[in-house]
Design an enzyme around this catalytic site. Structure first.
Site, PDB file in Angstrom:
ATOM      1  N   HIS A   1     -23.068  12.894   2.164  1.00 45.41           N
ATOM      2  CA  HIS A   1     -21.621  14.537   2.430  1.00 45.41           C
ATOM      3  C   HIS A   1     -21.485  14.356   0.523  1.00 45.41           C
ATOM      4  O   HIS A   1     -21.343  13.081   0.124  1.00 45.41           O
ATOM      5  CB  HIS A   1     -21.001  13.832   2.687  1.00 45.41           C
ATOM      6  CG  HIS A   1     -20.835  13.902   4.753  1.00 45.41           C
ATOM      7  ND1 HIS A   1     -21.358  15.155   4.664  1.00 45.41           N
ATOM      8  CD2 HIS A   1     -21.489  13.140   5.755  1.00 45.41           C
ATOM      9  CE1 HIS A   1     -22.047  15.347   6.348  1.00 45.41           C
ATOM     10  NE2 HIS A   1     -21.453  13.617   6.332  1.00 45.41           N
TER      11      HIS A   1
ATOM     12  N   CYS B   1     -23.006  18.584  -0.039  1.00 47.70           N
ATOM     13  CA  CYS B   1     -22.440  19.705  -0.607  1.00 47.70           C
ATOM     14  C   CYS B   1     -21.137  19.678  -2.185  1.00 47.70           C
ATOM     15  O   CYS B   1     -21.321  17.798  -2.548  1.00 47.70           O
ATOM     16  CB  CYS B   1     -21.426  19.945   0.647  1.00 47.70           C
ATOM     17  SG  CYS B   1     -21.955  20.805   2.043  1.00 47.70           S
TER      18      CYS B   1
END
Length: 439
Positions: free
Chosen positions: A250, A293
């Site tokens: 992430h 991301c």
């Protein structure tokens, strides 16, 4: 009413390949809806198939029904396989030895050159098992397609204007893959389903490209920092021609999360490999690939003027995003390497591929892995033999641009992604796969 059963040759083709179909066929909502649209399956049949608890049981129930559903069932099934990106199974059936020399039912299907929408994974509908993960590597991606070799004549005509790339191994590759996060320290960071597929894909492709690959999983921010520092200090970098670093987690803009919810700044990572901190890799290409991301914004796409009408896939993508925050960067002592006779810029000879643009989310399929790693793997296997890495990443951008997934809760329920790369390379970077330089 349907006419009587399937044609004998089509029925035999399915029977002969039933073992492979049961193992490899992905029966999902898109495939079932396609068969329903052609009136091959009734609503109750579709419900009974999807009620099965495992992929193999769903496949087996469908294969039991198809031969009883009329002479058009085979052609409709092949069409559904193409729509769900299972062309290899369509080919398996239509090239079966039971097919005679006459035209097959799928001539009009396989002749189409129009692009088909990507079939994606819906996590709530498919329970992933160890077997299904292995299948996704073997059949849902080009993982079994060997890296194509560089021809000797290509090497000799391009090596002068390119980085030296003939050591064996070509270099060392580090893959850090964070999939499971501490539910107490990082409650907002979800399990990255499909992340384990990415790590295995990268391990295999870079091994075939003659890199010594080390994979580290589920590290805290400090664990990632220590792992990278140890990798940078490897004395073996002196005798090889390049290095690769892949970070899968992430993330937010400029940083990725450790499993403890703390951030590792990407600028610190790049600094660790710069000319001052990693002198053994001076003037050698350093490749970075970041699957994370770079923000929370979901790209829902923009309609093209006179663009093609696309069929949306009833499936779901996950984002590699987490909660916004700032991570502390530990100051590091700079090592005085002495005064080189020819000065270099602080940072050079790097290329970094990012899965998404600044501020946007990166998409990851819960069964097949991330879009970016899928396309990078394909491009490297097919094109590294005669294409330098910057052009390979341009090809990846083009493939990512065409992909579209389904994301509930977004505008029009559609999601897009756009990858990008940055480069301070000073020469062409060819990997010259499988070419052994003769001294």
């Amino acid at each position: 009413m349907l006419e009587c059963g399937m044609l004998e040759r089509d029925r035999l083709a399915i029977r002969r390949q039933s073992a492979i179909l049961c193992k490899q066929l992905v029966v999902d909502e898109l495939l079932i809806q396609s068969l329903q649209a052609d009136d091959i399956l009734t609503e109750s049949m579709a419900e009974s198939i999807m009620a099965e608890q495992t992929s193999q049981k769903r496949s087996w129930r469908l294969l039991l029904l198809l031969p009883k559903r009329g002479p058009k069932a085979f052609r409709s099934f092949c069409s559904a396989l193409r729509e769900t990106e299972q062309q290899h199974l369509c080919d398996l059936l239509t090239q079966s030895p039971v097919q005679d020399g006459r035209e097959t039912h799928v001539d009009t299907i396989v002749g189409s050159s129009l692009p088909l929408p990507t079939q994606e994974e819906f996590a709530a509908k498919r329970a992933r098992t160890h077997e299904s993960m292995e299948f996704s590597l073997d059949a849902d991606s080009p993982i079994n397609t060997p890296v194509l070799p560089c021809a000797p004549e290509f090497y000799h005509s391009h090596c002068q204007q390119a980085y030296r790339m003939n050591s064996s191994p070509r270099g060392y590759a580090l893959v850090i893959s964070n999939v499971s996060f501490d539910s107490c320290a990082a409650p907002d960071l979800d399990l990255r389903k499909g992340g384990e597929v990415d790590a295995e894909v990268l391990r295999k492709v870079f091994t075939e490209l003659d890199y010594h690959v080390s994979v580290h999983k589920d590290l805290t921010a400090q664990g990632m920092r220590s792992c990278i520092e140890n990798f940078c200090r490897r004395p073996e970098h002196r005798t090889v021609d390049s290095c690769v670093v892949c970070l899968l987690s992430h993330g937010v803009e400029g940083a990725i999360y450790g499993t403890d919810g703390q951030l590792l700044q990407l600028d610190w990572v790049f600094e660790a490999f710069d000319n001052a901190h990693c002198p053994l890799l001076q003037n050698k290409p350093k490749m970075f690939f970041i699957q994370a991301c770079r923000g929370d914004e979901m790209d829902c796409g923009v309609e093209q003027i006179d663009g093609p009408v696309r069929t949306l896939s009833p499936s779901c993508e996950q984002r590699d995003a987490g909660r916004e925050g700032q991570g502390d960067v530990d100051p590091r002592q700079r090592v005085d390497m002495g005064r080189p006779r020819i000065k270099l810029p602080q940072r050079s000879d790097m290329i970094c591929g990012f899965a998404s643009l600044k501020g946007t989310a990166a998409m990851r399929n819960t069964k097949r892995g991330s879009w970016f790693i899928q396309e990078l793997n394909t491009a490297l296997r097919l094109n590294a033999r005669n294409t330098h890495l910057a052009d390979i990443l341009v090809q990846v951008n083009g493939r990512i641009k065409e992909r579209e997934g389904y994301a509930p809760g977004t505008a029009h329920h559609r999601c897009k992604e756009m990858s990008e790369f940055t480069s301070s390379l000073c020469k062409d970077l060819y990997l010259f796969p499988k070419y052994q330089h003769q001294y």
